[in-house]
Motif scaffolding. Structure first.
Motif, PDB file in Angstrom:
ATOM      1  N   ARG A  25      68.752  88.648 102.141  1.00  0.00           N
ATOM      2  CA  ARG A  25      69.166  89.218 100.848  1.00  0.00           C
ATOM      3  C   ARG A  25      69.128  90.742 100.876  1.00  0.00           C
ATOM      4  NH1 ARG A  25      65.131  86.748  96.707  1.00  0.00           N
ATOM      5  NH2 ARG A  25      63.726  87.577  98.330  1.00  0.00           N
ATOM      6  N   ALA A  26      68.395  91.303 101.817  1.00  0.00           N
ATOM      7  CA  ALA A  26      68.397  92.745 102.118  1.00  0.00           C
ATOM      8  C   ALA A  26      67.964  93.624 100.947  1.00  0.00           C
ATOM      9  CB  ALA A  26      69.780  93.165 102.621  1.00  0.00           C
ATOM     10  N   LYS A  27      67.055  93.142 100.127  1.00  0.00           N
ATOM     11  CA  LYS A  27      66.572  93.961  99.004  1.00  0.00           C
ATOM     12  C   LYS A  27      65.836  95.206  99.493  1.00  0.00           C
ATOM     13  CE  LYS A  27      68.000  91.217  95.724  1.00  0.00           C
ATOM     14  NZ  LYS A  27      69.089  91.644  94.801  1.00  0.00           N
ATOM     15  N   LEU A  28      65.076  95.070 100.567  1.00  0.00           N
ATOM     16  CA  LEU A  28      64.375  96.224 101.118  1.00  0.00           C
ATOM     17  C   LEU A  28      65.373  97.262 101.638  1.00  0.00           C
ATOM     18  CD1 LEU A  28      61.589  97.444 101.968  1.00  0.00           C
ATOM     19  CD2 LEU A  28      61.991  96.400 104.194  1.00  0.00           C
ATOM     20  N   THR A  29      66.396  96.793 102.313  1.00  0.00           N
ATOM     21  CA  THR A  29      67.439  97.694 102.816  1.00  0.00           C
ATOM     22  C   THR A  29      68.082  98.461 101.672  1.00  0.00           C
ATOM     23  OG1 THR A  29      67.884  96.234 104.701  1.00  0.00           O
ATOM     24  CG2 THR A  29      69.633  97.764 104.065  1.00  0.00           C
ATOM     25  N   GLN A  30      68.374  97.783 100.579  1.00  0.00           N
ATOM     26  CA  GLN A  30      68.972  98.435  99.417  1.00  0.00           C
ATOM     27  C   GLN A  30      68.018  99.447  98.790  1.00  0.00           C
ATOM     28  OE1 GLN A  30      71.023  95.616  96.660  1.00  0.00           O
ATOM     29  NE2 GLN A  30      70.695  94.108  98.277  1.00  0.00           N
ATOM     30  N   SER A  31      66.719  99.178  98.846  1.00  0.00           N
ATOM     31  CA  SER A  31      65.752 100.089  98.223  1.00  0.00           C
ATOM     32  C   SER A  31      65.737 101.451  98.896  1.00  0.00           C
ATOM     33  CB  SER A  31      64.349  99.471  98.244  1.00  0.00           C
ATOM     34  OG  SER A  31      63.783  99.515  99.536  1.00  0.00           O
ATOM     35  N   PHE A  32      66.231 101.520 100.125  1.00  0.00           N
ATOM     36  CA  PHE A  32      66.313 102.796 100.824  1.00  0.00           C
ATOM     37  C   PHE A  32      67.718 103.410 100.757  1.00  0.00           C
ATOM     38  CE2 PHE A  32      62.465 101.093 102.844  1.00  0.00           C
ATOM     39  CZ  PHE A  32      61.645 102.205 102.741  1.00  0.00           C
ATOM     40  N   GLY A  33      68.585 102.826  99.918  1.00  0.00           N
ATOM     41  CA  GLY A  33      69.881 103.434  99.659  1.00  0.00           C
ATOM     42  C   GLY A  33      71.019 102.959 100.530  1.00  0.00           C
ATOM     43  N   PHE A  92      57.878 100.197  87.868  1.00  0.00           N
ATOM     44  CA  PHE A  92      58.384  99.295  88.896  1.00  0.00           C
ATOM     45  C   PHE A  92      59.717  98.676  88.501  1.00  0.00           C
ATOM     46  CE2 PHE A  92      53.890  99.258  90.177  1.00  0.00           C
ATOM     47  CZ  PHE A  92      54.045  99.488  91.522  1.00  0.00           C
ATOM     48  N   ALA A  93      59.948  98.569  87.211  1.00  0.00           N
ATOM     49  CA  ALA A  93      61.188  97.947  86.742  1.00  0.00           C
ATOM     50  C   ALA A  93      62.335  98.939  86.629  1.00  0.00           C
ATOM     51  CB  ALA A  93      60.954  97.289  85.387  1.00  0.00           C
ATOM     52  N   LYS A  94      62.021 100.227  86.657  1.00  0.00           N
ATOM     53  CA  LYS A  94      63.062 101.228  86.476  1.00  0.00           C
ATOM     54  C   LYS A  94      63.638 101.657  87.814  1.00  0.00           C
ATOM     55  CE  LYS A  94      60.924 103.197  82.317  1.00  0.00           C
ATOM     56  NZ  LYS A  94      60.242 104.378  81.760  1.00  0.00           N
ATOM     57  N   GLY A  95      64.959 101.537  87.942  1.00  0.00           N
ATOM     58  CA  GLY A  95      65.600 102.018  89.152  1.00  0.00           C
ATOM     59  C   GLY A  95      65.846 103.505  89.053  1.00  0.00           C
ATOM     60  N   PRO A  96      65.780 104.207  90.180  1.00  0.00           N
ATOM     61  CA  PRO A  96      66.029 105.645  90.159  1.00  0.00           C
ATOM     62  C   PRO A  96      67.487 105.958  89.858  1.00  0.00           C
ATOM     63  CG  PRO A  96      65.828 104.865  92.397  1.00  0.00           C
ATOM     64  CD  PRO A  96      65.486 103.714  91.514  1.00  0.00           C
ATOM     65  N   THR A  97      67.715 107.117  89.343  1.00  0.00           N
ATOM     66  CA  THR A  97      69.081 107.551  89.066  1.00  0.00           C
ATOM     67  C   THR A  97      69.610 108.321  90.260  1.00  0.00           C
ATOM     68  OG1 THR A  97      68.229 109.579  88.059  1.00  0.00           O
ATOM     69  CG2 THR A  97      68.631 107.719  86.604  1.00  0.00           C
ATOM     70  N   LEU A 110      65.536 105.334  95.781  1.00  0.00           N
ATOM     71  CA  LEU A 110      64.336 105.901  96.378  1.00  0.00           C
ATOM     72  C   LEU A 110      63.159 104.992  96.061  1.00  0.00           C
ATOM     73  CD1 LEU A 110      64.538 109.682  95.366  1.00  0.00           C
ATOM     74  CD2 LEU A 110      64.699 108.809  97.690  1.00  0.00           C
ATOM     75  N   PRO A 111      62.209 104.820  96.989  1.00  0.00           N
ATOM     76  CA  PRO A 111      60.971 104.141  96.632  1.00  0.00           C
ATOM     77  C   PRO A 111      60.255 104.916  95.534  1.00  0.00           C
ATOM     78  CG  PRO A 111      61.200 104.348  99.015  1.00  0.00           C
ATOM     79  CD  PRO A 111      62.272 105.189  98.406  1.00  0.00           C
ATOM     80  N   LEU A 112      59.439 104.209  94.765  1.00  0.00           N
ATOM     81  CA  LEU A 112      58.779 104.821  93.618  1.00  0.00           C
ATOM     82  C   LEU A 112      57.919 106.014  94.020  1.00  0.00           C
ATOM     83  CD1 LEU A 112      58.255 104.599  90.552  1.00  0.00           C
ATOM     84  CD2 LEU A 112      56.302 103.122  91.104  1.00  0.00           C
TER      85      LEU A 112
END
Length: 317
Positions: free
Chosen positions: A66-74, A275-280, A285-287
């Protein structure tokens, strides 16, 4: 005044001046929880980032299709290089290879580690082996090999052994201080192989979505592994998403700490809207980078300090 890349470079410089960590050998850990929605990938991305901010040479491996970690790094696992070019997006934001492309006899096209890894924050930040949907093929092949009574369970362990010993030039990982796997919540062949290859299993326990069955299942997984292979990673459980203002949650926290005993990490992370808010902006970016002064990041840092102490990577000689 400083870019994100500069911050990681300064962190490595400061760590080198302090001296090498006490533990000389590399540490391999897997972040895994048998229940989704407990903050597993959030912890993996922030832990990996904080390890690098501690000056540790860190490799993070996304093992979840599902690559959620990959997406978290942009990075966009759905984006092909051609689509990126036509959309005017940097080719580096797409995902061309994944962990399966590094495994001998399992990849149609085995490539080098340097061709696979992404460096979202430069050379001194965490390095990432990304994932995409094609990674699921590796699990299918491992399952087929298991049915044929081939030694599929030790595929990742053997790959790491050769890479760390500098016997596999395509998988040159000997310079990393810590290798962190983010495994999917389903106990597939990839997850089992990663757990067998790991020194530590980091498992988040959510006080918000508390599940006695999940903890019981995790225990059975480790027991089965010990019985079959006479080896298990050392379990480290992390309390996540707890609200100190709720009596029921605090009761669960106390019960979990008593039940899990020595595996319980003495540094909990409270429930936070951060944790629920995604960066703009254009990339994620990680929190710990997006909102470094938040209470959640303070607790993440305390958690990492306790974690590194448990793993023997707590400071210079």
């Amino acid at each position: 005044m400083f870019s994100v890349e500069n911050i990681f470079e300064l962190a490595r410089y400061r760590a080198n001046r302090r001296g090498k960590p006490k533990k000389k050998q590399q540490v391999v850990a897997t972040v895994y929880a048998p229940k989704a929605g407990v903050g597993k990938t959030t912890l993996a991305s922030n832990y990996g980032t904080l390890f690098a901010l501690k000056g540790l040479h860190t490799l993070i491996v996304d093992l979840d299709p599902r690559a959620k970690l990959t997406q978290s790094f942009g990075y966009d696992p759905e984006l092909t290089p051609d689509e990126a070019a036509s959309a005017g997006i940097s080719h580096s934001r797409s995902v061309e290879y994944h962990f399966g492309n590094l495994v001998p006899n399992y990849a149609n096209e085995r490539v080098t580690l340097q061709e696979v890894i992404k460096k979202p924050y430069g050379e001194y930040g965490p390095h990432l082996i990304p994932a995409d949907l094609n990674l699921d093929r590796l699990d299918t092949i491992l399952m087929y090999d298991a049915l044929k009574e081939r030694n599929a369970d030790f595929v990742i362990g053997n790959l790491l052994k050769d890479g760390l010993a500098k016997k596999d030039s395509l998988f040159a990982v000997s310079d990393y201080d810590i290798i962190l796997f983010d495994a999917p919540p389903t106990k597939n062949r990839i997850t089992s192989s990663a757990l067998l290859a790991s020194d530590y299993l980091i498992s988040p326990v959510s006080m918000e979505n508390y599940s006695t069955k999940a903890l019981s299942y995790l225990s059975s997984v480790l027991t089965e592994m010990q019985n079959r292979f006479e080896r298990t990673p050392e379990l480290i459980t992390v309390c996540n998403f707890f609200d100190p203002n709720r009596v029921r949650v605090m009761g669960q926290l106390m019960t979990s700490a008593q039940t899990l005993g020595d595996s319980w990490l003495d540094a909990s992370i409270r429930r936070s809207e951060d944790f629920a808010k995604g960066p703009t902006g254009e990339s994620d970016l990680p929190l710990v980078l997006f909102k470094p002064n938040s209470q959640a990041v303070t607790e993440l840092r305390e958690s990492v300090d306790a974690l590194l102490l448990r793993m023997g990577l707590d400071g210079p000689t």
